[in-house]
Enzyme design. Sequence first.
Site, PDB file in Angstrom:
ATOM      1  N   GLU A 115       0.865  -1.185   0.000  1.00 18.84           N
ATOM      2  CA  GLU A 115       0.000   0.000   0.000  1.00 18.84           C
ATOM      3  C   GLU A 115       0.892   1.221   0.000  1.00 18.84           C
ATOM      4  O   GLU A 115       2.126   1.103   0.024  1.00 18.84           O
ATOM      5  CB  GLU A 115      -0.915  -0.010   1.231  1.00 18.84           C
ATOM      6  CG  GLU A 115      -1.983  -1.089   1.181  1.00 18.84           C
ATOM      7  CD  GLU A 115      -2.911  -1.056   2.381  1.00 18.84           C
ATOM      8  OE1 GLU A 115      -3.446   0.015   2.708  1.00 18.84           O
ATOM      9  OE2 GLU A 115      -3.084  -2.103   3.013  1.00 18.84           O
ATOM     10  N   HIS A 231      -8.448   9.547   4.006  1.00 21.91           N
ATOM     11  CA  HIS A 231      -8.168   8.444   3.083  1.00 21.91           C
ATOM     12  C   HIS A 231      -8.458   8.936   1.669  1.00 21.91           C
ATOM     13  O   HIS A 231      -9.532   9.491   1.414  1.00 21.91           O
ATOM     14  CB  HIS A 231      -9.030   7.219   3.409  1.00 21.91           C
ATOM     15  CG  HIS A 231      -8.530   5.973   2.746  1.00 21.91           C
ATOM     16  ND1 HIS A 231      -8.637   5.770   1.390  1.00 21.91           N
ATOM     17  CD2 HIS A 231      -7.894   4.884   3.236  1.00 21.91           C
ATOM     18  CE1 HIS A 231      -8.097   4.595   1.083  1.00 21.91           C
ATOM     19  NE2 HIS A 231      -7.632   4.044   2.189  1.00 21.91           N
ATOM     20  N   ARG A 280      -0.409   8.455   2.152  1.00 19.97           N
ATOM     21  CA  ARG A 280      -1.774   8.979   2.054  1.00 19.97           C
ATOM     22  C   ARG A 280      -1.902  10.483   2.079  1.00 19.97           C
ATOM     23  O   ARG A 280      -2.752  11.054   1.409  1.00 19.97           O
ATOM     24  CB  ARG A 280      -2.562   8.455   3.252  1.00 19.97           C
ATOM     25  CG  ARG A 280      -3.358   7.297   2.889  1.00 19.97           C
ATOM     26  CD  ARG A 280      -4.040   6.733   4.052  1.00 19.97           C
ATOM     27  NE  ARG A 280      -4.050   5.309   3.817  1.00 19.97           N
ATOM     28  CZ  ARG A 280      -4.379   4.420   4.699  1.00 19.97           C
ATOM     29  NH1 ARG A 280      -4.705   4.794   5.917  1.00 19.97           N
ATOM     30  NH2 ARG A 280      -4.372   3.152   4.395  1.00 19.97           N
ATOM     31  N   HIS A 341     -10.428   9.693   7.841  1.00 21.11           N
ATOM     32  CA  HIS A 341     -10.210   8.252   7.994  1.00 21.11           C
ATOM     33  C   HIS A 341      -9.615   7.873   9.347  1.00 21.11           C
ATOM     34  O   HIS A 341     -10.031   6.897   9.960  1.00 21.11           O
ATOM     35  CB  HIS A 341      -9.273   7.788   6.882  1.00 21.11           C
ATOM     36  CG  HIS A 341      -8.985   6.330   6.870  1.00 21.11           C
ATOM     37  ND1 HIS A 341      -9.958   5.366   6.750  1.00 21.11           N
ATOM     38  CD2 HIS A 341      -7.800   5.643   6.975  1.00 21.11           C
ATOM     39  CE1 HIS A 341      -9.401   4.159   6.768  1.00 21.11           C
ATOM     40  NE2 HIS A 341      -8.100   4.295   6.921  1.00 21.11           N
ATOM     41  N   ARG A 376      -0.067   8.530   9.410  1.00 16.61           N
ATOM     42  CA  ARG A 376       0.136   7.090   9.629  1.00 16.61           C
ATOM     43  C   ARG A 376       0.410   6.348   8.324  1.00 16.61           C
ATOM     44  O   ARG A 376      -0.256   6.582   7.310  1.00 16.61           O
ATOM     45  CB  ARG A 376      -1.110   6.495  10.292  1.00 16.61           C
ATOM     46  CG  ARG A 376      -1.070   4.988  10.379  1.00 16.61           C
ATOM     47  CD  ARG A 376      -2.232   4.451  11.139  1.00 16.61           C
ATOM     48  NE  ARG A 376      -3.500   4.639  10.486  1.00 16.61           N
ATOM     49  CZ  ARG A 376      -3.972   3.860   9.509  1.00 16.61           C
ATOM     50  NH1 ARG A 376      -3.254   2.845   9.051  1.00 16.61           N
ATOM     51  NH2 ARG A 376      -5.165   4.094   9.007  1.00 16.61           N
TER      52      ARG A 376
HETATM   53  C1  SIN Z   1      -7.065   0.647   3.347  1.00 18.72           C
HETATM   54  O1  SIN Z   1      -7.266  -0.552   3.126  1.00 18.72           O
HETATM   55  O2  SIN Z   1      -6.781   1.443   2.449  1.00 18.72           O
HETATM   56  C2  SIN Z   1      -7.173   1.173   4.752  1.00 18.72           C
HETATM   57  C3  SIN Z   1      -6.217   0.491   5.641  1.00 18.72           C
HETATM   58  C4  SIN Z   1      -5.597   1.474   6.596  1.00 18.72           C
HETATM   59  O3  SIN Z   1      -6.241   2.432   7.016  1.00 18.72           O
HETATM   60  O4  SIN Z   1      -4.404   1.332   6.894  1.00 18.72           O
END
Ligand code: SIN
Length: 499
Positions: A115, A231, A280, A341, A376
């Site tokens: 991610e 998010h 993010r 988020h 985060r």
């Molecule tokens: C996501 O799956 O994008 C959210 C997971 C997270 O907040 O780390």
Amino acid sequence: MKQIATDIVIVGAGLAGLYTALNIDPKYRVDIVVKESITNANSSLAQGGIAGELDFIQENLDEHIEDTLKAGSYLNNKDAVTVLVTEASANIKRLMSYKVAFDRDSDGNILLTKEGGHSSRRILHSGGDATGKDIMEALKTECLTRKNLFFHEGTMAIELIHDKKTCYGVSCLDESDETLHFLAQDTVLATGGIGNIYGSTTNSTVATADAIGMAYRAGVNIEKMEFIQFHPTAFHNEISLHRQKFLISEAVRGEGAYLVNSEGDRFMHKYSPLLELAPRDTVSQAIYREMYDTWTDHVYLDTRHLDQEYLKNRFPTIYNHLRAEGITMGKDLISVSPVQHFNVGGITADLFGKTNMENLYANGECASNGVHGANRLASNSLLECIVFGNRIAQDINNQIFEKKIYESNIKQYNSYKYNYKPMKKKLGMLMDEYVGIVRSEEGLLFAKNELIKMLSNLKKYPNNSKHYYEALNMVQTATLIVESALARKESIGCHYRIN
Ligand code: SIN
């Protein structure tokens, strides 16, 4: 007025609460206060997964540490980050012992995804994109086998019982709004996020900043509240009036999806060499800029170059949700926009989850133990809940118990039920508009004045209802966010000031 004397009271039954409870020595009685029902928590909504290096390869551990620090703009506490990363393996393996079945390939090897902000594949997942739900179901099943754990569903914690120095438990309202006091040696706050302060959030409807509100009123230290993570890709549905927005996991970009603006152009190359997999804060701020420049309120996630069958199997929750909205992954563009988020700051906690009030701990999203810095790293939040939950449990297990009973002097208010919905709606609009991704001195001051008026109204007519305490927690926490945002004049991490 009812009273229960116990050893430990845990407020909240998300991952932070349940994992702590499971690791406390079974010789102790643990009472768990749950506002609604056990699995109704932000943890259950986590899709992407849980980050963690299972093997002790120093180079890999160092990379996870560096990715976490970099995402947090180096405002993290490095010791906390080191604890998080090095204790990941043991705690993730314990999750497996509780029968959490992470996804594996046909040879039995654990499948890993990537991610934003991660320099390698190190995120475990379950049920494709149902990681939080699967973990919570497994932990709930495990908890229900434990004779020392007592759950109190439909019960909301409203005030800490304390003498300013030491915490003696928590006062609650039960299902009929009757006062119920838990008198305990130790109290653990684990109520999760603050999302419902905003008009749009990925959070569960129970996330109303309850622990932060209670801790604030008791004089417990709270920090870094300016860092609210947005998010980048919540599903953007023009007609939905719900505060809770459907999350489209960052793992979808991890598996190759692009972001395109309303003109159909990819844009992340203008903002980061990491493109769609930048942390993010960078991606949300880039989307905000693109929406502004193209006069629209959303962008698109483009999966049209990816295999439809693969997407369907890899992301069943997202695939099915979008199908119900008339959108097919792998075929149609998916409209997305950033929404609130995660609360990066919170109740100040040390490496064992201890707050500055004796016998009071905080874990999970309501806590700030220094791991996240100014933003985060994706999929570090479930990890934080288990690593620090275990540490809190070990600290409690090593204590010498001496029950101190303190008679609570909680005020009895009238029980008239006011309707706080209009105030909550106004709060959401205010926070979205003036305390969102981009902030200005003028906007923050406007928000602050509005919040002062809301708070004075709430204080004029206090009453013994869950709705009242939710509204109070939300407005007080919003005030902390605005004050912290005003104090930090520079842009860093997910706090972006234009003046
Ligand atoms: C996501 O799956 O994008 C959210 C997971 C997270 O907040 O780390």
